[in-house]
Enzyme design. Structure first.
Site, PDB file in Angstrom:
ATOM      1  N   LYS A 105     113.452 -33.432  47.122  1.00  0.00           N
ATOM      2  CA  LYS A 105     112.645 -32.503  48.010  1.00  0.00           C
ATOM      3  C   LYS A 105     112.095 -31.442  47.531  1.00  0.00           C
ATOM      4  CE  LYS A 105     115.860 -31.351  51.573  1.00  0.00           C
ATOM      5  NZ  LYS A 105     117.087 -31.462  52.426  1.00  0.00           N
TER       6      LYS A 105
HETATM    7  O1  G3P Z   1     119.349 -30.268  54.868  1.00  0.00           O
HETATM    8  C1  G3P Z   1     118.358 -29.771  55.047  1.00  0.00           C
HETATM    9  C2  G3P Z   1     119.314 -29.306  57.031  1.00  0.00           C
HETATM   10  O2  G3P Z   1     120.033 -30.349  57.682  1.00  0.00           O
HETATM   11  C3  G3P Z   1     120.093 -27.967  57.273  1.00  0.00           C
HETATM   12  O3  G3P Z   1     121.013 -28.520  57.822  1.00  0.00           O
HETATM   13  O4  G3P Z   1     122.564 -27.521  59.343  1.00  0.00           O
HETATM   14  O5  G3P Z   1     122.385 -26.320  57.402  1.00  0.00           O
HETATM   15  O6  G3P Z   1     120.806 -25.623  59.446  1.00  0.00           O
HETATM   16  P1  G3P Z   1     121.722 -27.000  58.348  1.00  0.00           P
END
Ligand code: G3P
Length: 216
Positions: free
Chosen positions: A83
């Site tokens: 990633k």
């Molecule tokens: O892993 C990336 C993403 O899904 C992060 O989500 O909830 O931290 O905005 P969030």
């Protein structure tokens, strides 16, 4: 649409994997930090639980260092997808890792034009963050639709991974918009099962069944 679990917690991943419908896992440095274990060890443990793709994020921000870190992460397991954040050096690193046959997931994507850059660099996955856009009153689902349309139009092989899902509505919107993958925190995944009419209906069926045994 593939379903991934957005978590680095082994118990959550195990619980989700038990349904036989989870296709992979995404992690990020914040999720890994919560588990309090060395990054590579945690990714190795996740790969041992789940059969599909496991995204592991680099923390370097300069292209050479990102490539080196990406190579190391990719060595952990065949399932690992490296990633990379959508910054200038990140796109350089994606081009180079792709040329080496290492699969990448380009993260922190907030516009369709950023997604175009990731596809041109040969990314395997692009991660637009729906929830974080909705948080600032910009429509996350619209971004997914735009990226899917552009990728289809030009035949890019990069798959759209709807990330930052906050609830079941985001999952439905991702599917309707044509996302190839949606990644979900465990608590959102668990909510997908629920409907009060399912519970009421089952209760009724079982009560009728029990009654029929008494009168038979
Ligand atoms: O892993 C990336 C993403 O899904 C992060 O989500 O909830 O931290 O905005 P969030």
């Amino acid at each position: 649409m593939r379903i991934f679990i957005d978590s680095a917690n082994l118990e959550e991943i195990r619980r989700a994997a038990a349904y036989g419908i989870v296709d992979g896992v995404t992690t990020n440095p914040s999720l890994i930090a919560k588990e309090g274990r060395e990054h590579h060890d945690q990714i190795r443990a996740i790969c041992a639980i789940i059969g599909g793709d496991v995204s592991a994020e680099v923390v370097a921000t300069e292209a050479d260092a990102m490539v080196a870190e990406g190579r190391d992460l990719a060595k952990i397991h065949d399932s690992v997808v490296v990633k990379i954040p959508l910054i200038r050096d990140g796109i350089k690193a994606v081009s180079r890792l792709t040329a080496e046959g290492i699969r990448t997931n380009v993260t922190l994507c907030f516009t369709a034009t950023q997604a175009l850059l990731a596809a041109k660099a040969g990314a395997y996955l692009i991660s637009p963050f729906m929830g974080r856009l909705d948080d600032i009153s910009q429509p996350g689902a619209e971004l997914i639709r735009e990226i899917v349309t552009i990728y289809d139009k030009y035949g890019f092989a990069t798959q759209v991974l709807a990330a930052s899902a906050r609830g079941p509505l985001h999952v439905k919107e991702s599917a309707l918009a044509g996302a190839h993958v949606c990644t979900l925190p465990y608590k959102v995944f668990d909510k997908l099962f629920n409907h009060p009419l399912t519970d009421i209906g089952l209760e009724q069926f079982l009560a009728d069944h029990r009654r029929s045994l008494v009168t038979a």
